[in-house]
Design a protein around this motif. Structure first.
Motif, short mmCIF file in Angstrom:
data_model
loop_
_atom_site.label_atom_id
_atom_site.label_comp_id
_atom_site.label_asym_id
_atom_site.label_seq_id
_atom_site.Cartn_x
_atom_site.Cartn_y
_atom_site.Cartn_z
N THR A 6 0.55 -1.52 0.25
CA THR A 6 -0.34 -0.16 -0.16
C THR A 6 1.00 1.28 0.36
N VAL A 7 0.23 2.05 -1.24
CA VAL A 7 1.62 3.26 -1.18
C VAL A 7 1.19 4.55 -0.08
N SER A 8 2.20 4.39 0.46
CA SER A 8 1.86 6.29 1.93
C SER A 8 2.13 7.32 0.57
N ASP A 9 1.73 8.62 2.01
CA ASP A 9 1.77 9.47 1.12
C ASP A 9 3.30 10.07 1.86
N LEU A 10 3.84 11.33 0.66
CA LEU A 10 5.06 11.79 1.38
C LEU A 10 4.62 12.61 2.33
N PRO A 11 5.73 13.27 2.95
CA PRO A 11 5.87 13.38 4.45
C PRO A 11 5.35 15.33 4.20
N ASN A 12 4.15 15.80 5.49
CA ASN A 12 3.54 17.28 4.77
C ASN A 12 4.40 18.12 5.49
N THR A 13 5.49 18.03 4.80
CA THR A 13 6.34 19.63 5.42
C THR A 13 7.11 19.34 4.82
N GLU A 14 7.48 20.74 4.67
CA GLU A 14 8.40 22.07 3.52
C GLU A 14 10.07 20.84 3.51
N PHE A 15 10.88 20.80 5.33
CA PHE A 15 11.89 20.40 4.93
C PHE A 15 11.96 18.82 6.15
N ILE A 16 12.83 18.70 5.81
CA ILE A 16 13.31 17.16 6.53
C ILE A 16 14.04 17.61 8.20
N ASN A 17 14.24 18.06 8.86
CA ASN A 17 14.10 17.78 10.19
C ASN A 17 14.10 17.32 11.29
N ASN A 18 14.01 16.16 11.19
CA ASN A 18 13.76 15.17 11.95
C ASN A 18 13.83 13.76 11.77
N ALA A 19 14.54 12.78 12.03
CA ALA A 19 14.16 11.03 12.26
C ALA A 19 12.76 10.97 11.79
N GLU A 20 11.82 11.75 12.07
CA GLU A 20 9.94 11.07 11.98
C GLU A 20 10.21 11.39 10.57
N VAL A 21 9.88 12.36 9.74
CA VAL A 21 10.19 13.04 8.82
C VAL A 21 10.65 11.72 7.66
N LEU A 22 12.02 12.06 8.01
CA LEU A 22 13.11 11.36 6.88
C LEU A 22 12.45 10.07 7.06
N GLY A 23 11.72 9.38 7.92
CA GLY A 23 11.01 7.81 8.17
C GLY A 23 10.29 8.02 6.63
N GLN A 24 9.40 9.06 7.71
CA GLN A 24 8.17 8.70 6.41
C GLN A 24 8.47 9.31 4.85
N LEU A 25 9.73 9.41 4.43
CA LEU A 25 9.91 9.62 3.10
C LEU A 25 10.07 8.35 2.43
N ILE A 26 11.33 8.41 3.05
CA ILE A 26 11.53 6.10 3.26
C ILE A 26 10.65 5.65 3.09
N LYS A 27 9.75 5.30 3.59
CA LYS A 27 8.53 4.86 3.31
C LYS A 27 7.51 4.76 2.03
N ALA A 28 7.47 6.31 1.91
CA ALA A 28 6.73 6.83 0.72
C ALA A 28 7.60 6.29 -0.95
N LYS A 29 8.54 6.26 -0.67
CA LYS A 29 9.57 6.04 -1.81
C LYS A 29 9.92 5.26 -1.66
N ARG A 30 9.79 4.03 -0.87
CA ARG A 30 9.62 2.50 -0.83
C ARG A 30 8.40 1.97 -1.41
N THR A 31 6.98 2.12 -0.72
CA THR A 31 5.73 1.66 -1.54
C THR A 31 5.85 2.36 -1.99
N LYS A 32 5.84 3.52 -3.09
CA LYS A 32 5.72 4.02 -4.45
C LYS A 32 5.93 3.51 -5.42
N LEU A 33 7.33 2.03 -5.16
CA LEU A 33 7.88 2.05 -6.33
C LEU A 33 7.50 0.37 -5.89
#
Length: 102
Positions: A6-33
């Motif tokens: 199941t595809v996850s959404d990209l983080p709803n933020t303009e900046f990667i400023n913590n591990a949680e946002v980076l984790g959301q980005l990684i999950k979004a890319k993995r699931t998009k693929l």
């Protein structure tokens, strides 16, 4: 029948400023693929538990593991500031958009 990723959404933020946002980005890319966690972990040369911790924003994971995943998924971190090595002054650069993140 195999479970579909199941595809996850990209983080709803303009900046990667913590591990949680980076984790959301990684999950979004993995699931998009369409890559399952076990396959992604194997592709990146890390354990599935490490990948899970990264995607969940655990700040105690190593940078080596983080960069293994970023490189494995083709994610490139960029900065919007360039540092001129001669004068050590900062100049503005174009801001990275969400489409450039993933």
């Amino acid at each position: 029948m195999a479970k579909k990723v199941t595809v996850s959404d990209l983080p709803n933020t303009e900046f990667i400023n913590n591990a949680e946002v980076l984790g959301q980005l990684i999950k979004a890319k993995r699931t998009k693929l369409g890559i399952k966690m076990a396959d992604c972990a194997a592709l990146c040369g890390i354990g599935i538990n490490t990948l899970s911790r990264l995607e969940n924003g655990n700040a105690n994971c190593t940078l080596a593991a983080m960069f293994s995943v970023l490189n494995g998924l083709g994610i490139k971190l960029t900065t919007n500031m360039l540092i001129n090595s001669d004068s050590r002054t900062e100049t503005a650069h174009s801001i990275t958009t969400e489409s450039e993140w993933v």
